[in-house]
Design a protein around this motif. Sequence first.
Motif, PDB file in Angstrom:
ATOM      1  N   MET A   1       3.387 -11.266   1.628  1.00  0.00           N
ATOM      2  CA  MET A   1       4.583 -10.464   3.002  1.00  0.00           C
ATOM      3  C   MET A   1       5.266  -9.637   2.849  1.00  0.00           C
ATOM      4  N   ASN A   2       4.192  -8.478   3.346  1.00  0.00           N
ATOM      5  CA  ASN A   2       5.389  -6.897   3.430  1.00  0.00           C
ATOM      6  C   ASN A   2       6.964  -7.198   4.276  1.00  0.00           C
ATOM      7  N   ARG A   3       7.354  -5.764   3.667  1.00  0.00           N
ATOM      8  CA  ARG A   3       8.690  -5.599   4.343  1.00  0.00           C
ATOM      9  C   ARG A   3       8.835  -6.111   6.354  1.00  0.00           C
ATOM     10  N   LEU A   4       8.208  -5.111   6.776  1.00  0.00           N
ATOM     11  CA  LEU A   4       8.114  -5.005   7.960  1.00  0.00           C
ATOM     12  C   LEU A   4       7.724  -6.951   8.322  1.00  0.00           C
ATOM     13  N   GLU A   5       6.397  -7.240   7.504  1.00  0.00           N
ATOM     14  CA  GLU A   5       6.113  -8.859   8.403  1.00  0.00           C
ATOM     15  C   GLU A   5       7.369  -9.913   8.041  1.00  0.00           C
ATOM     16  N   GLU A   6       8.407  -9.600   6.621  1.00  0.00           N
ATOM     17  CA  GLU A   6       9.718  -9.775   6.885  1.00  0.00           C
ATOM     18  C   GLU A   6      10.429  -9.862   8.334  1.00  0.00           C
ATOM     19  N   LEU A   7      10.881  -8.814   8.219  1.00  0.00           N
ATOM     20  CA  LEU A   7      11.837  -8.771   9.133  1.00  0.00           C
ATOM     21  C   LEU A   7      11.036  -9.145  10.514  1.00  0.00           C
ATOM     22  N   HIS A   8      10.314  -8.960  10.789  1.00  0.00           N
ATOM     23  CA  HIS A   8       9.091  -9.460  11.816  1.00  0.00           C
ATOM     24  C   HIS A   8       9.254 -11.375  12.201  1.00  0.00           C
ATOM     25  N   THR A   9       9.011 -11.732  10.844  1.00  0.00           N
ATOM     26  CA  THR A   9       9.163 -12.687  10.942  1.00  0.00           C
ATOM     27  C   THR A   9      10.620 -13.599  11.568  1.00  0.00           C
ATOM     28  N   LEU A  10      11.733 -12.952  10.683  1.00  0.00           N
ATOM     29  CA  LEU A  10      13.413 -13.713  10.941  1.00  0.00           C
ATOM     30  C   LEU A  10      13.236 -13.015  12.406  1.00  0.00           C
ATOM     31  N   ASN A  11      13.236 -11.985  12.710  1.00  0.00           N
ATOM     32  CA  ASN A  11      13.073 -11.184  13.589  1.00  0.00           C
ATOM     33  C   ASN A  11      12.631 -12.698  15.644  1.00  0.00           C
TER      34      ASN A  11
ATOM     35  N   PRO B   1      10.785  -0.630  18.156  1.00  0.00           N
ATOM     36  CA  PRO B   1       9.636  -0.125  17.581  1.00  0.00           C
ATOM     37  C   PRO B   1       8.567  -1.173  16.671  1.00  0.00           C
ATOM     38  N   ARG B   2       7.758  -1.394  16.627  1.00  0.00           N
ATOM     39  CA  ARG B   2       7.231  -2.118  15.284  1.00  0.00           C
ATOM     40  C   ARG B   2       7.288  -1.287  14.116  1.00  0.00           C
ATOM     41  N   GLU B   3       8.252  -1.030  13.693  1.00  0.00           N
ATOM     42  CA  GLU B   3       8.408  -0.116  11.908  1.00  0.00           C
ATOM     43  C   GLU B   3       9.964  -0.530  12.005  1.00  0.00           C
ATOM     44  N   ASN B   4      10.247  -0.868   9.683  1.00  0.00           N
ATOM     45  CA  ASN B   4      11.129  -0.894   9.457  1.00  0.00           C
ATOM     46  C   ASN B   4      12.360  -0.467  10.078  1.00  0.00           C
TER      47      ASN B   4
END
Length: 273
Positions: free
Chosen positions: A1-11, A29-32
């Motif tokens: 899981m990359n950083r963007l995927e981690e952030l999206h999962t937590l959100n 926006p879906r960016e870091n």
Amino acid sequence: MNRLEELHTLNEMLLAEMPEYRPQAEQFPRENTAQRRLLRSLMNLRPPRPLGRAFLSLQDQLLTEEWEARGVVSADHLPVLAGHPRLALWQGDITQLAADAIVNAANSALLGCFCPCHGCIDNAIHSAAGLQLREDCRALMEQQGHPEPNGRAKLTRAYNLPARYVLHTVGPIVGSTVTPRDRRNLANCYRSCLALAAEHGLATVAFCCISTGEFHFPNQQAAEIAVDTVTRFLQQNTSLRKVIFNVFKDTDKAIYRQLLGPDCPAERGPGPG
């Protein structure tokens, strides 16, 4: 899981609990950078309640990686002042300090700042520590049964901060003029934090500039009270080996250097602060 995927999962985990914020969240926006700001906003807004193991595991991993990337400053390595062998002055982000305890200038609810991404120290500390800190504070306040008075102190774990503990204290809110009661209450904040730290055998404590931000205590007077109260306390036989005055603004650095002596170093921390 990359950083963007981690952030999206937590959100997504937080939005499942707080679906009323989904319309606003969908505008990010879906960016870091945007998704990280959304995460901090949702964490700030989330009321204290039990936390799921999956969220905590991913949150803790993210927050630990962030403070490692920002850089950590060891309280033990900060130089003490020539005329004050147990005092140090450090300019930077208090959430980077690896001390036994850092001091949080809290409000009377003691639950952290609920204003998304607000610039106060309360928000910064809770955001960097993780949601466990709010839950610990909720338990303390529920047991106490009333708002936290000025000049007291509470101790919690620091979770994802490099510090071991957080000392929470509520400073006075200043009106048009500083009253004698304001001065007593501010001195009590410093004294109560030091006494609680000593009670737990802590050796290094870092103070922010209590009450000088949102609570409008004049910076010069607040620093004078801080230095006088801490200096007097350290005359006792106590476990405290080093007390750090943490400043963020250049104006506060100049005030403390004037109070502590012209040769006073003002170490500056790495990374953004």
